[in-house]
Design a protein around this motif. Structure first.
Motif, PDB file in Angstrom:
ATOM      1  N   LYS A 106       0.827  -1.212   0.000  1.00 31.23           N
ATOM      2  CA  LYS A 106       0.000   0.000   0.000  1.00 31.23           C
ATOM      3  C   LYS A 106       0.862   1.262   0.000  1.00 31.23           C
ATOM      4  O   LYS A 106       0.622   2.199  -0.776  1.00 31.23           O
ATOM      5  CB  LYS A 106      -0.929   0.004   1.216  1.00 31.23           C
ATOM      6  N   ILE A 107       1.883   1.281   0.855  1.00 31.06           N
ATOM      7  CA  ILE A 107       2.732   2.471   0.959  1.00 31.06           C
ATOM      8  C   ILE A 107       3.527   2.690  -0.318  1.00 31.06           C
ATOM      9  O   ILE A 107       3.661   3.821  -0.804  1.00 31.06           O
ATOM     10  CB  ILE A 107       3.651   2.357   2.190  1.00 31.06           C
ATOM     11  N   PHE A 108       4.067   1.624  -0.885  1.00 33.39           N
ATOM     12  CA  PHE A 108       4.823   1.741  -2.135  1.00 33.39           C
ATOM     13  C   PHE A 108       3.931   2.236  -3.276  1.00 33.39           C
ATOM     14  O   PHE A 108       4.333   3.103  -4.064  1.00 33.39           O
ATOM     15  CB  PHE A 108       5.441   0.383  -2.510  1.00 33.39           C
ATOM     16  N   LEU A 109       2.716   1.700  -3.357  1.00 32.28           N
ATOM     17  CA  LEU A 109       1.813   2.118  -4.438  1.00 32.28           C
ATOM     18  C   LEU A 109       1.337   3.555  -4.229  1.00 32.28           C
ATOM     19  O   LEU A 109       1.107   4.285  -5.202  1.00 32.28           O
ATOM     20  CB  LEU A 109       0.617   1.165  -4.532  1.00 32.28           C
ATOM     21  N   ASP A 118       4.475   7.440   4.038  1.00 33.76           N
ATOM     22  CA  ASP A 118       3.876   7.244   5.361  1.00 33.76           C
ATOM     23  C   ASP A 118       4.831   6.358   6.175  1.00 33.76           C
ATOM     24  O   ASP A 118       4.762   5.132   6.119  1.00 33.76           O
ATOM     25  CB  ASP A 118       2.506   6.569   5.206  1.00 33.76           C
ATOM     26  N   SER A 119       5.716   6.983   6.939  1.00 34.96           N
ATOM     27  CA  SER A 119       6.785   6.225   7.583  1.00 34.96           C
ATOM     28  C   SER A 119       6.429   5.538   8.905  1.00 34.96           C
ATOM     29  O   SER A 119       7.029   4.502   9.222  1.00 34.96           O
ATOM     30  CB  SER A 119       8.009   7.118   7.790  1.00 34.96           C
ATOM     31  N   PRO A 120       5.492   6.045   9.732  1.00 38.05           N
ATOM     32  CA  PRO A 120       5.225   5.391  11.020  1.00 38.05           C
ATOM     33  C   PRO A 120       4.899   3.898  10.925  1.00 38.05           C
ATOM     34  O   PRO A 120       5.447   3.106  11.706  1.00 38.05           O
ATOM     35  CB  PRO A 120       4.053   6.204  11.598  1.00 38.05           C
ATOM     36  N   PRO A 121       4.023   3.467   9.978  1.00 37.13           N
ATOM     37  CA  PRO A 121       3.758   2.020   9.890  1.00 37.13           C
ATOM     38  C   PRO A 121       5.017   1.219   9.543  1.00 37.13           C
ATOM     39  O   PRO A 121       5.182   0.086  10.008  1.00 37.13           O
ATOM     40  CB  PRO A 121       2.713   1.916   8.770  1.00 37.13           C
ATOM     41  N   LEU A 122       5.912   1.803   8.744  1.00 36.90           N
ATOM     42  CA  LEU A 122       7.144   1.113   8.357  1.00 36.90           C
ATOM     43  C   LEU A 122       8.080   0.974   9.556  1.00 36.90           C
ATOM     44  O   LEU A 122       8.721  -0.067   9.737  1.00 36.90           O
ATOM     45  CB  LEU A 122       7.839   1.881   7.235  1.00 36.90           C
ATOM     46  N   LYS A 123       8.145   2.004  10.367  1.00 33.51           N
ATOM     47  CA  LYS A 123       8.975   1.932  11.574  1.00 33.51           C
ATOM     48  C   LYS A 123       8.456   0.864  12.535  1.00 33.51           C
ATOM     49  O   LYS A 123       9.234   0.175  13.204  1.00 33.51           O
ATOM     50  CB  LYS A 123       9.007   3.292  12.276  1.00 33.51           C
ATOM     51  N   LYS A 124       7.142   0.721  12.570  1.00 40.95           N
ATOM     52  CA  LYS A 124       6.537  -0.297  13.434  1.00 40.95           C
ATOM     53  C   LYS A 124       6.897  -1.698  12.936  1.00 40.95           C
ATOM     54  O   LYS A 124       7.158  -2.605  13.737  1.00 40.95           O
ATOM     55  CB  LYS A 124       5.020  -0.107  13.457  1.00 40.95           C
ATOM     56  N   VAL A 125       6.913  -1.874  11.620  1.00 47.39           N
ATOM     57  CA  VAL A 125       7.307  -3.159  11.025  1.00 47.39           C
ATOM     58  C   VAL A 125       8.733  -3.504  11.440  1.00 47.39           C
ATOM     59  O   VAL A 125       9.021  -4.624  11.886  1.00 47.39           O
ATOM     60  CB  VAL A 125       7.194  -3.113   9.485  1.00 47.39           C
ATOM     61  N   ASN A 179      17.425  -0.036  14.083  1.00 46.82           N
ATOM     62  CA  ASN A 179      16.227   0.604  13.513  1.00 46.82           C
ATOM     63  C   ASN A 179      16.564   1.324  12.210  1.00 46.82           C
ATOM     64  O   ASN A 179      15.818   1.225  11.228  1.00 46.82           O
ATOM     65  CB  ASN A 179      15.615   1.574  14.522  1.00 46.82           C
ATOM     66  N   CYS A 180      17.692   2.034  12.199  1.00 49.84           N
ATOM     67  CA  CYS A 180      18.120   2.733  10.976  1.00 49.84           C
ATOM     68  C   CYS A 180      18.435   1.734   9.864  1.00 49.84           C
ATOM     69  O   CYS A 180      18.057   1.935   8.701  1.00 49.84           O
ATOM     70  CB  CYS A 180      19.352   3.591  11.254  1.00 49.84           C
ATOM     71  N   LEU A 181      19.113   0.658  10.235  1.00 45.43           N
ATOM     72  CA  LEU A 181      19.493  -0.361   9.263  1.00 45.43           C
ATOM     73  C   LEU A 181      18.267  -1.077   8.712  1.00 45.43           C
ATOM     74  O   LEU A 181      18.133  -1.264   7.491  1.00 45.43           O
ATOM     75  CB  LEU A 181      20.432  -1.371   9.937  1.00 45.43           C
ATOM     76  N   GLY A 182      17.357  -1.483   9.610  1.00 43.14           N
ATOM     77  CA  GLY A 182      16.148  -2.183   9.169  1.00 43.14           C
ATOM     78  C   GLY A 182      15.295  -1.338   8.250  1.00 43.14           C
ATOM     79  O   GLY A 182      14.767  -1.819   7.234  1.00 43.14           O
ATOM     80  N   LEU A 183      15.175  -0.049   8.568  1.00 46.53           N
ATOM     81  CA  LEU A 183      14.374   0.846   7.726  1.00 46.53           C
ATOM     82  C   LEU A 183      15.062   1.058   6.378  1.00 46.53           C
ATOM     83  O   LEU A 183      14.398   1.144   5.336  1.00 46.53           O
ATOM     84  CB  LEU A 183      14.159   2.178   8.443  1.00 46.53           C
ATOM     85  N   GLY A 184      16.393   1.123   6.392  1.00 46.19           N
ATOM     86  CA  GLY A 184      17.129   1.236   5.135  1.00 46.19           C
ATOM     87  C   GLY A 184      16.907   0.022   4.258  1.00 46.19           C
ATOM     88  O   GLY A 184      16.716   0.136   3.038  1.00 46.19           O
ATOM     89  N   GLY A 185      16.924  -1.173   4.873  1.00 45.15           N
ATOM     90  CA  GLY A 185      16.653  -2.387   4.115  1.00 45.15           C
ATOM     91  C   GLY A 185      15.242  -2.429   3.583  1.00 45.15           C
ATOM     92  O   GLY A 185      14.996  -2.876   2.452  1.00 45.15           O
ATOM     93  N   LEU A 186      14.305  -1.946   4.367  1.00 46.80           N
ATOM     94  CA  LEU A 186      12.895  -1.959   3.969  1.00 46.80           C
ATOM     95  C   LEU A 186      12.624  -1.006   2.802  1.00 46.80           C
ATOM     96  O   LEU A 186      11.795  -1.285   1.928  1.00 46.80           O
ATOM     97  CB  LEU A 186      12.037  -1.566   5.175  1.00 46.80           C
ATOM     98  N   LEU A 187      13.359   0.125   2.773  1.00 45.85           N
ATOM     99  CA  LEU A 187      13.075   1.172   1.789  1.00 45.85           C
ATOM    100  C   LEU A 187      14.120   1.309   0.684  1.00 45.85           C
ATOM    101  O   LEU A 187      14.035   2.217  -0.136  1.00 45.85           O
ATOM    102  CB  LEU A 187      12.934   2.517   2.509  1.00 45.85           C
ATOM    103  N   HIS A 188      15.095   0.393   0.631  1.00 41.99           N
ATOM    104  CA  HIS A 188      16.191   0.576  -0.334  1.00 41.99           C
ATOM    105  C   HIS A 188      15.711   0.610  -1.782  1.00 41.99           C
ATOM    106  O   HIS A 188      16.319   1.263  -2.622  1.00 41.99           O
ATOM    107  CB  HIS A 188      17.252  -0.513  -0.147  1.00 41.99           C
ATOM    108  N   ASP A 189      14.606  -0.073  -2.064  1.00 41.06           N
ATOM    109  CA  ASP A 189      14.114  -0.140  -3.447  1.00 41.06           C
ATOM    110  C   ASP A 189      12.864   0.691  -3.702  1.00 41.06           C
ATOM    111  O   ASP A 189      12.254   0.563  -4.760  1.00 41.06           O
ATOM    112  CB  ASP A 189      13.814  -1.603  -3.824  1.00 41.06           C
ATOM    113  N   ILE A 190      12.488   1.544  -2.755  1.00 34.66           N
ATOM    114  CA  ILE A 190      11.249   2.302  -2.962  1.00 34.66           C
ATOM    115  C   ILE A 190      11.353   3.224  -4.161  1.00 34.66           C
ATOM    116  O   ILE A 190      10.357   3.572  -4.799  1.00 34.66           O
ATOM    117  CB  ILE A 190      10.853   3.086  -1.689  1.00 34.66           C
TER     118      ILE A 190
END
Length: 404
Positions: A106-109, A118-125, A179-190
């Motif tokens: 949803k966030i990517f689309l 919308d970053s808060p849900p991603l940080k929660k993940v 947290n910084c690393l995980g978010l970077g991994g989650l968003l590296h291809d956005i």
């Protein structure tokens, strides 16, 4: 000489204790004929010992009637046990993985449609996976085997996030860096949301122009994040630099070793591994050991050698889901990494020695004969799933379902 398992209260004069059900305990009367049974039994029960392993030798006066009733032969078919609580946790993490895929989609689309991130849900993940890591890291290792050809970018992003967190934890990162690393991994291809789908899903080789456009996705990822005040500069640099190589041949900035952040170096390794082990529109997946070999081949040139070492130590030589041939002739699937010895994981044995399918059962490859000290079974080599028409992920999932 066989080793047999009997209850403590069935010990008799002359028996030799070779092992007990508490591996940490060593007592002076072990490995020699017993000569004071009441005292020995009292000591063993004091330590909570219920069973002992003794030589099956009639010359030592073992009562055959007791043996026939109470012994458990110790042979290569010893089955491991898996805690049902772990199975339930695995089921829950898999459910979360599906939920998180939908959140990410949803966030990517939304970003593709021009909306702000919308970053808060991603940080929660990310926080969820960090919390699970500190509870039981092996459970997360079981999840990164999951793939989805039709939802590649979302599953890939989740897996890069999870595995980056695990590697970072092994290196010793604190929670803030994780947290910084995980978010970077989650968003590296956005940033790929700014690339036409016709290019992302194209079968076959891209044109030079298409390749150049695709290589801009780290810049697009950075641009999407750069104005987000709640996302750290470390995370932003991570998404920008995750395709840089330490020899300066990467993109988009051709940075060299000292100019690439540690977070980007880790995500770069994990991103490459997950890509190699996934089927995409223009390539078939490699089996994990093949992918690891490719990573080792470029360690010290393209990828940071030290972090590659931590990565392999984290993942194991035979990652979860790897189909392997045992020296017994049986086929097995790696189910859980063994931190004490990465060459001897917990596996699910799925065939007999003639390669006939059997109901899978868990087996610890670090199990060994108490007398000879030799392991009962060892991995001979990794195999291609396609050669045996097997889906190891389904085998694992079905086994988990039967344990519930």
């Amino acid at each position: 000489m066989d080793i047999i398992k009997i209850p403590v209260e069935n010990l008799e004069e002359g028996m030799i204790i070779r092992g007990i059900d508490k591996k940490w305990l060593k007592l002076p009367f072990f490995n020699k004929p017993l000569n004071n049974i009441p005292k020995h039994i009292e000591i063993l029960k004091k330590y909570g010992i219920q069973y002992v392993f003794v030589d099956n030798n009639k010359k030592m006066g073992i009562n055959s009637k007791i043996l026939n009733k109470n012994i458990e032969k110790i042979d290569p078919q010893i089955k491991a046990t898996i805690d049902k609580k772990e199975i339930l946790q695995l089921k829950r993490i898999k459910e979360l993985h599906v939920e998180h895929k939908e959140i990410l989609k949803k966030i990517f689309l939304d970003v593709r449609a021009g909306k702000s991130l919308d970053s808060p849900p991603l940080k929660k993940v990310v926080k969820t996976y960090i919390d699970y890591y500190f509870r039981k890291p092996e459970l997360l290792m079981n999840i990164i085997r999951l793939k989805d050809f039709n939802r590649y970018i979302y599953i890939h992003s989740l897996n890069v996030c999870i595995l980056s967190i695990i590697v970072g934890s092994r290196i010793g990162f604190d929670v803030e860096n994780l947290n910084c690393l995980g978010l970077g991994g989650l968003l590296h291809d956005i940033g790929k949301m700014k690339i036409p789908e016709s290019i992302l899903n194209k079968k076959g080789k891209l044109t030079e122009k298409e390749e150049e456009l695709l290589k801009k996705h780290p810049i697009y990822s950075y641009e999407i994040l750069k104005d987000s005040l709640d996302i750290s500069l470390d995370t932003k640099k991570c998404v920008l630099q995750h395709h840089e190589c330490i020899d300066g041949t990467g993109y988009p900035l051709r940075l060299t070793d000292k100019n690439i952040t540690k977070l980007a170096k880790i995500v770069s390794i994990v991103n490459f591994y997950d890509y190699l082990t996934s089927t995409t529109s223009n390539k078939e997946a490699l089996i994990p050991p093949q992918a690891i070999k490719k990573i080792i081949d470029v360690a010290g040139t393209k990828l940071d050698k030290l972090y590659v070492h931590f990565f392999i130590d984290t993942l194991g030589i035979y990652p979860v889901g790897t189909l392997v041939l045992l020296d017994s002739g049986e086929l097995a699937v790696v189910f859980q990494i063994n931190r004490r010895d990465i060459t001897r994981p917990l596996v699910l044995i799925i065939t007999d020695t003639n390669k006939n399918m059997i109901p899978p059962y868990p087996f610890k490859l670090d199990s060994y004969n108490l007398v000879t000290k030799k392991p009962y079974k060892s991995i001979k080599k990794a195999l291609e799933n396609s050669d045996y028409n097997l889906d190891t992920n389904k085998l694992i999932d079905n086994f988990i379902a039967t344990c519930l």
